[in-house]
Motif scaffolding. Structure first.
Motif, PDB file in Angstrom:
ATOM      1  N   LEU A 237       1.022  -0.901   0.062  1.00 23.19           N
ATOM      2  CA  LEU A 237      -0.108   0.187  -0.255  1.00 23.19           C
ATOM      3  C   LEU A 237       0.624   1.163  -0.014  1.00 23.19           C
ATOM      4  N   PRO A 238       0.717   2.102  -1.202  1.00 23.96           N
ATOM      5  CA  PRO A 238       1.486   3.306  -0.934  1.00 23.96           C
ATOM      6  C   PRO A 238       1.392   4.035   0.735  1.00 23.96           C
ATOM      7  N   ALA A 239       2.377   4.374   0.869  1.00 25.50           N
ATOM      8  CA  ALA A 239       2.319   4.834   2.450  1.00 25.50           C
ATOM      9  C   ALA A 239       1.537   6.033   2.499  1.00 25.50           C
ATOM     10  N   THR A 240       1.308   6.946   1.824  1.00 29.41           N
ATOM     11  CA  THR A 240       0.206   8.370   1.688  1.00 29.41           C
ATOM     12  C   THR A 240      -0.919   7.301   1.678  1.00 29.41           C
ATOM     13  N   GLU A 241      -1.011   6.206   1.634  1.00 29.23           N
ATOM     14  CA  GLU A 241      -2.509   5.370   1.892  1.00 29.23           C
ATOM     15  C   GLU A 241      -2.771   5.036   3.049  1.00 29.23           C
ATOM     16  N   PHE A 242      -1.680   4.763   3.765  1.00 26.09           N
ATOM     17  CA  PHE A 242      -1.693   4.357   4.906  1.00 26.09           C
ATOM     18  C   PHE A 242      -1.270   4.984   5.989  1.00 26.09           C
TER      19      PHE A 242
END
Length: 579
Positions: A237-242
């Motif tokens: 998962l992209p860290a920005t989404e996480f």
């Protein structure tokens, strides 16, 4: 007060058994509960955070969070520092008025008192014992400034039942007081918020709902069918989404998603420093292969295309990685991916087995897994089997009854509360009950929550605590000075009324022993008589030891011995009529 707020206050007051309080005091408890719950995920007793009347410097309630826990006194901070080695502090200050007006003079006075008195090096105005406690906690934190991760955050809330309209005079007054607090150089940030009817209504409703967030998964694999699991996924998962899963509405880290994680954030230890270095060195492409990943368990997942709506979710493994990512969020972009294991299950058994398994891979103390032990599960089952007016609800998992409207919240017993009541009543430790839970557990761990223990004496201790707490709330202002000694009251009750010596929690006779004492607690009138007798014993013990009726005396070991002696002496005495 508008009818909606009135209805919510009534709901709260009834659930917390606060109906005897004056309406203005009820609103203070309601406001304190709603505001503090937005920043603290576990159950707490509002009587511990609402300030007594008179000489309160316009502070109606306060909480000091230290390393994610509510600090009850200065010793609590010392315990946390010894256990964790660092301090992470946050002040929450509440002024609550049931009127529909935002009182500019009251807001300014509150700000002045915080700057010139509470957070000043010296105090000129007289203050009550509750405010003294706040000042002492503040001083202890500042004396350990070298151990603070950063300067504390200070959150101030002025709550009323009106509508906030961004009145320019009030906006400027708040802005000025906020800046004056920042100018003390004590705080990393100061938040000063006015809350009207709609805002406080929303905060109270939020205490009854679970967390939900939507994230966009691009790279995810569905795992084969697993017994007890509705669905499970593995991917990145992209860290920005996480980070969406970690952030609350204020942009702060959402600590409630780590409740089921067996270990709190450990700070800047070597492992976490290495995780952070991967980010600060810009090695985003390597993060996904260097990290073991995050395990998320959700009670509900709704999928639409590549969007996943997670409800009532917990990060059960990956607390350290999550905190490091959040601390470095300003450096992160969509090139950094996080390995994710996502599990949808409504089975507590499956969820707990996942937590146990994922955390066996790291060095976790046995005490950290307390809620997952078979004894705790058996104790929860015992509580569920109790019916009638002695019914209590054992909260093995934090907030598990938050959304259950049928549960009277004052009847909820947390693991921490259970530990304090049992240790006070049966382990001769009422003087240690105010300590940090981890420290208290470390002290008595060989004598509590053992697999061979039967549940009856634990339930008895909690029931005594509940009955006495409800009765204490009805005491007059003059009588309430005994409240800091509430755990001594449990100890006095057991020694005064038992018909035989406590046989031990693992003895087959403990059921009969507990039933004999419970008969004094089944009826509220009898329970009040038992409390009054216990209060008399504690007051006599305080007098015999020459100790004043102040909070610090509740830590006295000689007081424990005096209570024991006097309680046994009074076994044949007639019950006292009043406290």
């Amino acid at each position: 007060m508008d009818s909606v707020t009135q209805a919510l206050v009534k709901d709260f007051v009834e659930s917390q058994s606060l109906t005897e309080l004056h309406p203005d005091k009820q609103f203070e408890h309601f406001a304190a509960y709603s505001v503090i719950s937005a920043h603290y995920t576990e159950e707490f007793d509002t009587s511990d955070v609402v300030v007594g009347d008179g000489q309160d410097l316009n502070v109606d309630a306060f909480a000091v969070k230290v390393n994610g826990r509510l600090a009850t006194d200065t010793d609590y901070i010392d315990d946390i520092l010894e256990m964790n080695g660092y301090l992470d502090a946050e002040f929450i200050i509440v002024q609550a008025k049931s009127s529909s007006n935002f009182d500019g003079a009251a807001i300014i006075t509150l700000g002045d008192n915080l700057v010139n008195e509470i957070f000043s090096e010296t105090q000129k105005l007289p203050v009550n014992d509750d405010v003294k406690k706040l000042i002492k906690i503040k001083e202890t934190l500042l004396q350990n400034a070298s151990k603070l991760k950063s300067n504390p955050v200070c959150r101030i809330y002025y709550v009323c039942t009106g509508n906030w309209t961004n009145d320019q005079y009030l906006v400027e007054a708040i802005k000025r007081k906020r800046q004056e607090l920042l100018d003390t150089n004590l705080f990393s940030d100061v938040i000063f918020e006015p809350l009207g009817a709609r805002q406080i209504q929303a905060l109270y409703r939020a205490t009854k709902t679970s967390i939900s967030r939507e994230v966009k998964f691009e790279k995810l694999v569905t795992l084969p069918t697993i017994n007890g699991v509705s669905a499970s996924y593995l991917g990145v998962l992209p860290a920005t989404e996480f980070l969406k899963l970690l952030s609350d509405s204020d942009g702060d880290i959402l600590k409630s998603v780590f409740v089921d994680n067996v270990r709190d954030f450990q700070g800047d230890n070597p492992v976490n420093a290495d995780i952070a270095k991967t980010i600060t060195d810009g090695l985003f492409d390597q993060f996904v292969i260097r990290n073991n990943g995050i395990t998320i368990v959700a009670r509900d997942i709704r999928v639409v295309s590549n969007k996943y709506m997670l409800e009532d979710y917990q990060i059960v493994n990956g607390c350290q990685t999550s905190n490091v990512l959040f601390a470095n969020k300003d450096l992160i972009n969509e090139d950094l991916f996080v390995p994710i294991k996502l599990i949808h299950t409504v089975s507590d058994d499956v969820a707990q087995s996942i937590i146990k398994s994922t955390n066996k891979q790291t060095n976790v103390e046995e005490n950290d897994l307390l809620a997952l032990t078979q004894f705790q599960r058996d104790l929860e089952d015992f509580y569920q089997g109790v019916t009638g007016d002695t019914k209590l609800f054992y909260e093995r998992r934090a907030k598990q009854y938050a959304s259950d409207e049928t549960v009277e919240k004052s009847r909820i017993v947390t693991i921490g509360n259970q530990l304090k009541c049992y240790a006070s009543m049966f382990l001769d430790s009422p003087n240690q009950a105010s300590r940090y839970q981890g420290t208290l557990l470390k002290t008595v761990k060989e004598r509590v929550f053992q697999p061979s223990h039967k549940p009856e004496s634990y339930f008895l201790a909690a029931l005594t605590g509940y009955r006495f707490e409800i009765a204490l709330r009805k005491f007059s202002t003059e009588e309430r000075d005994i409240r800091p000694f509430k755990y001594f009251l449990l100890y006095a009750f057991r020694l005064r009324f038992e018909n035989e010596e406590f046989p031990g929690a693992n003895n087959r006779r403990v059921g009969t022993y507990s039933s004999f004492l419970i008969k004094y607690l089944t009826d509220t009138t009898e329970a009040k008589q038992a409390l009054d007798e216990s209060v008399l014993i504690v007051r006599q013990a305080l007098n015999a030891t020459g100790l004043p009726v102040v909070r610090d005396s509740a830590k006295s070991r000689p007081l424990v011995d005096a209570v024991k002696r006097i309680a046994i002496e009074r076994r044949d005495a007639p019950l006292s009529a009043t406290s």
